[in-house]
Scaffold this active site. Structure first.
Site, PDB file in Angstrom:
ATOM      1  N   HIS A  42      35.127  -1.558  15.800  1.00 14.03           N
ATOM      2  CA  HIS A  42      34.191  -0.513  15.373  1.00 14.03           C
ATOM      3  C   HIS A  42      34.906   0.597  14.623  1.00 14.03           C
ATOM      4  O   HIS A  42      36.142   0.718  14.676  1.00 14.03           O
ATOM      5  CB  HIS A  42      33.415   0.039  16.578  1.00 14.03           C
ATOM      6  CG  HIS A  42      34.283   0.646  17.636  1.00 14.03           C
ATOM      7  ND1 HIS A  42      35.003  -0.120  18.529  1.00 14.03           N
ATOM      8  CD2 HIS A  42      34.556   1.935  17.944  1.00 14.03           C
ATOM      9  CE1 HIS A  42      35.680   0.675  19.346  1.00 14.03           C
ATOM     10  NE2 HIS A  42      35.431   1.930  18.999  1.00 14.03           N
ATOM     11  N   ARG A  52      32.534   9.130  26.431  1.00 13.66           N
ATOM     12  CA  ARG A  52      32.830   7.689  26.467  1.00 13.66           C
ATOM     13  C   ARG A  52      33.386   7.296  27.824  1.00 13.66           C
ATOM     14  O   ARG A  52      34.258   7.980  28.368  1.00 13.66           O
ATOM     15  CB  ARG A  52      33.839   7.320  25.372  1.00 13.66           C
ATOM     16  CG  ARG A  52      33.951   5.800  25.201  1.00 13.66           C
ATOM     17  CD  ARG A  52      34.910   5.413  24.098  1.00 13.66           C
ATOM     18  NE  ARG A  52      36.280   5.411  24.574  1.00 13.66           N
ATOM     19  CZ  ARG A  52      37.335   5.251  23.794  1.00 13.66           C
ATOM     20  NH1 ARG A  52      37.182   5.082  22.489  1.00 13.66           N
ATOM     21  NH2 ARG A  52      38.551   5.248  24.290  1.00 13.66           N
ATOM     22  N   ASP A  54      38.888  -1.005  21.165  1.00 14.57           N
ATOM     23  CA  ASP A  54      39.445  -0.002  22.077  1.00 14.57           C
ATOM     24  C   ASP A  54      40.593  -0.557  22.931  1.00 14.57           C
ATOM     25  O   ASP A  54      40.458  -1.599  23.587  1.00 14.57           O
ATOM     26  CB  ASP A  54      38.354   0.565  22.990  1.00 14.57           C
ATOM     27  CG  ASP A  54      37.422   1.488  22.220  1.00 14.57           C
ATOM     28  OD1 ASP A  54      37.866   2.096  21.223  1.00 14.57           O
ATOM     29  OD2 ASP A  54      36.241   1.586  22.605  1.00 14.57           O
ATOM     30  N   HIS A  84      38.838  -0.533  14.684  1.00 15.91           N
ATOM     31  CA  HIS A  84      39.703  -0.823  15.828  1.00 15.91           C
ATOM     32  C   HIS A  84      38.882  -1.406  16.961  1.00 15.91           C
ATOM     33  O   HIS A  84      37.650  -1.353  16.963  1.00 15.91           O
ATOM     34  CB  HIS A  84      40.409   0.451  16.320  1.00 15.91           C
ATOM     35  CG  HIS A  84      39.459   1.439  16.923  1.00 15.91           C
ATOM     36  ND1 HIS A  84      38.564   2.161  16.171  1.00 15.91           N
ATOM     37  CD2 HIS A  84      39.244   1.802  18.210  1.00 15.91           C
ATOM     38  CE1 HIS A  84      37.834   2.921  16.960  1.00 15.91           C
ATOM     39  NE2 HIS A  84      38.225   2.725  18.202  1.00 15.91           N
TER      40      HIS A  84
END
Ligand code: SIN
Length: 284
Positions: free
Chosen positions: A259, A275, A106, A104
């Site tokens: 990723h 994150r 983000d 995907h």
């Protein structure tokens, strides 16, 4: 500060040395990091001792931090920090569990998808739990001019609920989206090929996690074309696989990569990450 930049593979990724991200960066160093980021799409900084405030301060050098729709997994004292973790406290996950265990980009399901994501490894398992990055600009370059021409002008629908239908629904420990969360992330359309606003390089902008269909194609045509593009983009020569060490800060450019967090580790061993993300532009 003199920084070093060492390429990690043929398609994308570089390791940056000589920087302590917990300290304020001078303008020349910040510019060098921004240029390396646009050039290499994935940057690895080893051995970073960063608290949440320092990670947010570094994130601000790249733009405006954005918050995830799953705010229950943000740090209360630093709401721009999203916790990705398999650690449970009294049976409840301390962060988003099983996050990103499918290819995907983000927040591609939002109108202004994330430009940069920054992941800081706090605790890592004794084996496994790597993150793989696919270079979507290199993938576009590797297509024939005829295929590139066919893709130009197509648009695709991105939808966060797809990941729940196809992946998260298999796991009891990943809570479903609430009605309010679903309403906050309605499906959006983006061009299938986007142009990077800083480098001008073109990149495929579809991913298995969130891309539901290509607009204007029959369902079976859309499925076949998406499956071809996903297989093509994840060719070994177009992928960098990051083997984590505690203290790594890895940042990636969602405008030119996708990723996947590899789910091959012992779930009884903690994998705990922080994150932060930067809001991007409308893809064009
Ligand atoms: C993510 O998709 O941001 C999570 C990546 C990871 O946990 O390796």
């Amino acid at each position: 500060m003199t920084i070093s930049i060492r390429r990690l593979n043929g398609a994308l990724g570089a390791e940056v040395g000589g920087v302590d991200l917990a300290r304020p960066l001078d303008a020349a160093t910040a510019d060098a990091i921004r240029a390396a980021f646009v050039g290499h799409a994935v940057l690895v900084f080893r051995g970073q001792d960063l608290d949440p405030a320092a990670q947010v301060a570094f994130t601000r050098l790249l733009g405006t931090p954005e918050r995830h729709v799953l705010q229950q997994f943000a740090l209360p004292e630093a709401p721009d920090v999203f916790v990705i973790s398999n650690v449970k406290e009294k049976g409840q996950p301390k962060g988003a569990i099983r996050a990103g265990q499918y290819w995907h980009s983000d927040l591609s399901y939002t109108a202004r998808p994330t430009s940069a994501s920054l992941l800081h490894a706090i605790r890592i398992p004794s084996y496994g739990g790597d993150t793989m990055f696919a270079g979507m600009a290199a993938a576009f370059d590797a297509l024939s001019p005829t295929m590139q021409g066919m893709l130009d002008g197509l648009r695709a629908v991105h939808d966060y609920t797809l990941a729940y239908e196809t992946f998260f629904s298999r796991f009891a420990d990943r809570p479903p989206l609430t009605a309010e969360q679903k309403a906050a992330v309605p499906p959006v359309e983006h061009p299938l090929v986007r142009t990077h606003p800083e480098s001008g390089r073109r990149a495929l902008f579809v991913n298995p996690g969130f891309t539901r269909r290509i607009v204007g194609l029959a369902p079976e045509e859309s499925r076949a074309l998406l499956d071809f593009l996903f297989a093509h983009a994840t060719r070994p020569d177009l992928v960098y696989r990051h083997v984590w060490r505690a203290g790594d800060l890895v940042m990636w450019d969602n405008r030119s990569t996708m990723h996947l967090a590899v789910a091959d580790y012992d779930m009884d061993e903690p994998r705990h990450m922080h994150r932060t993300s930067v809001q991007g532009d409308v893809p064009r």
